[in-house]
Write a protein that holds these residues in place. Structure first.
Motif, PDB file in Angstrom:
ATOM      1  N   ALA A  98       0.818  -1.161   0.138  1.00  0.00           N
ATOM      2  CA  ALA A  98       0.011   0.025  -0.086  1.00  0.00           C
ATOM      3  C   ALA A  98       1.034   1.389  -0.054  1.00  0.00           C
ATOM      4  N   ALA A  99       0.326   2.224  -0.879  1.00  0.00           N
ATOM      5  CA  ALA A  99       1.338   3.506  -0.727  1.00  0.00           C
ATOM      6  C   ALA A  99       0.335   4.881  -0.785  1.00  0.00           C
ATOM      7  N   LEU A 100       0.741   5.750  -0.125  1.00  0.00           N
ATOM      8  CA  LEU A 100       0.056   6.898  -0.403  1.00  0.00           C
ATOM      9  C   LEU A 100       0.865   8.312  -0.792  1.00  0.00           C
ATOM     10  N   TYR A 101       0.273   8.851  -1.653  1.00  0.00           N
ATOM     11  CA  TYR A 101       0.886   9.890  -2.325  1.00  0.00           C
ATOM     12  C   TYR A 101       0.325  11.272  -2.006  1.00  0.00           C
ATOM     13  N   ILE A 102       0.940  12.211  -1.838  1.00  0.00           N
ATOM     14  CA  ILE A 102       0.384  13.767  -1.386  1.00  0.00           C
ATOM     15  C   ILE A 102       0.908  14.539  -2.540  1.00  0.00           C
ATOM     16  N   SER A 103       0.201  14.754  -3.428  1.00  0.00           N
ATOM     17  CA  SER A 103       0.813  16.108  -4.325  1.00  0.00           C
ATOM     18  C   SER A 103      -0.522  16.575  -5.086  1.00  0.00           C
TER      19      SER A 103
ATOM     20  N   VAL B  76       3.409  13.634  -8.619  1.00  0.00           N
ATOM     21  CA  VAL B  76       2.901  12.778  -7.710  1.00  0.00           C
ATOM     22  C   VAL B  76       3.858  11.584  -7.436  1.00  0.00           C
ATOM     23  N   ALA B  77       4.432  11.219  -8.568  1.00  0.00           N
ATOM     24  CA  ALA B  77       5.442   9.941  -8.336  1.00  0.00           C
ATOM     25  C   ALA B  77       6.642  10.312  -7.411  1.00  0.00           C
ATOM     26  N   ARG B  78       7.036  11.433  -7.577  1.00  0.00           N
ATOM     27  CA  ARG B  78       8.112  11.876  -6.523  1.00  0.00           C
ATOM     28  C   ARG B  78       7.831  12.514  -5.003  1.00  0.00           C
TER      29      ARG B  78
ATOM     30  N   ALA C 178       3.679   4.974 -11.109  1.00  0.00           N
ATOM     31  CA  ALA C 178       2.974   5.118 -12.643  1.00  0.00           C
ATOM     32  C   ALA C 178       1.534   4.725 -12.106  1.00  0.00           C
ATOM     33  N   ILE C 179       1.167   3.812 -11.466  1.00  0.00           N
ATOM     34  CA  ILE C 179      -0.265   3.658 -11.252  1.00  0.00           C
ATOM     35  C   ILE C 179      -0.781   4.785 -10.517  1.00  0.00           C
ATOM     36  N   ALA C 180      -0.239   5.380  -9.407  1.00  0.00           N
ATOM     37  CA  ALA C 180      -0.628   6.571  -8.785  1.00  0.00           C
ATOM     38  C   ALA C 180      -0.933   7.771  -9.683  1.00  0.00           C
ATOM     39  N   THR C 181       0.059   7.923 -10.684  1.00  0.00           N
ATOM     40  CA  THR C 181       0.134   8.979 -11.420  1.00  0.00           C
ATOM     41  C   THR C 181      -1.068   8.784 -12.508  1.00  0.00           C
ATOM     42  N   LYS C 182      -1.535   7.539 -12.953  1.00  0.00           N
ATOM     43  CA  LYS C 182      -2.785   7.598 -13.591  1.00  0.00           C
ATOM     44  C   LYS C 182      -3.859   7.867 -12.903  1.00  0.00           C
TER      45      LYS C 182
ATOM     46  N   GLY D 127     -12.615  19.688  -5.230  1.00  0.00           N
ATOM     47  CA  GLY D 127     -12.594  19.590  -6.546  1.00  0.00           C
ATOM     48  C   GLY D 127     -11.368  19.570  -7.251  1.00  0.00           C
ATOM     49  N   ALA D 128     -10.383  19.477  -6.450  1.00  0.00           N
ATOM     50  CA  ALA D 128      -8.815  19.134  -6.944  1.00  0.00           C
ATOM     51  C   ALA D 128      -8.300  17.882  -6.544  1.00  0.00           C
ATOM     52  N   THR D 129      -7.233  17.334  -7.161  1.00  0.00           N
ATOM     53  CA  THR D 129      -6.640  16.245  -7.079  1.00  0.00           C
ATOM     54  C   THR D 129      -5.441  16.576  -6.004  1.00  0.00           C
ATOM     55  N   VAL D 130      -5.265  15.899  -4.886  1.00  0.00           N
ATOM     56  CA  VAL D 130      -4.242  16.276  -3.922  1.00  0.00           C
ATOM     57  C   VAL D 130      -3.251  15.001  -3.815  1.00  0.00           C
ATOM     58  N   GLY D 131      -3.706  13.800  -4.179  1.00  0.00           N
ATOM     59  CA  GLY D 131      -2.651  12.727  -4.042  1.00  0.00           C
ATOM     60  C   GLY D 131      -3.510  11.505  -4.590  1.00  0.00           C
TER      61      GLY D 131
END
Length: 207
Positions: free
Chosen positions: A101-106, A112-114, A138-142, A178-182
């Protein structure tokens, strides 16, 4: 010398059939035979519907229990918010039977990948770990770019150029005002697909 076929319905849908030849005493005439078969078929349909209803209730109870356990983590005290989030993601990984499991914040799909914030389920081999991290990125970016839940099987991953040991993945964007943050990314190396119950709990977690 004869075959009688009676359909079994549940909620207006054909779910099966009874095929009868000489299942009943020979003295029973054809109308009685047919009437009894219809009664049996109707009862089977009712039992099927009851079984589906109970299964749905069981699913709802399990999902509610999972949500309560995850919610309890956010209400507990930890030394730092990062410790709480790591525990939350580890539990989410376990509840969905995921390998990782991975959580991304961007706020940017390009970045997001970084910005992986927490990863759970580290591989022991550094080369494998690097490959899995790249696949998750790559999956999170999509998911971040489309603002939609993304479900991948092995074929989907390969079509997107994502080559790794993963066989299934699930990614849900984090959306605020309304905005993607991760994004949250879950993955498996087994043949088991992600089902609706998994998707629901991860979408709740993302919210």
């Amino acid at each position: 010398s004869r075959v009688i076929i009676v359909g079994i319905e549940s909620e207006g849908h054909l779910i099966g059939m009874i095929i009868s030849t000489d299942l009943f005493p020979v003295e029973m005439d054809e109308r009685q035979h047919f009437s009894l078969l219809k009664q049996i078929a109707r009862r089977i349909g009712e039992l099927k519907h009851t079984s589906e209803t109970l299964e749905l209730q069981k699913h709802e109870l399990n999902r509610t229990n999972d949500i309560l356990e995850l919610r309890a983590i956010t209400d507990a005290r930890y030394d730092s918010p990062i410790d709480m989030i790591h525990e939350f993601m580890t539990t989410l990984q376990s509840k969905t039977a995921s390998r990782r499991a991975a959580l991304y914040i961007s706020t940017s799909a390009d970045n997001v990948a970084r910005n992986s914030f927490v990863r759970s389920g580290t591989a022991t081999n550094p080369n494998v770990e690097r490959q899995l991290c790249q696949a998750e990125d790559a999956i999170a970016t999509k998911a971040h770019a489309t603002m939609r839940t993304q479900i991948f099987n092995r074929g989907d991953l390969l079509r997107h150029g994502i080559r790794s040991f993963l066989s299934h993945a699930l990614a849900v964007p984090l959306v605020r005002k309304g905005a993607t943050v991760g994004a949250i990314c879950l993955s498996r190396e087994t043949a088991d697909e992600y089902h609706e119950a998994d998707i629901e709990i991860v979408q709740w977690a993302a919210d």
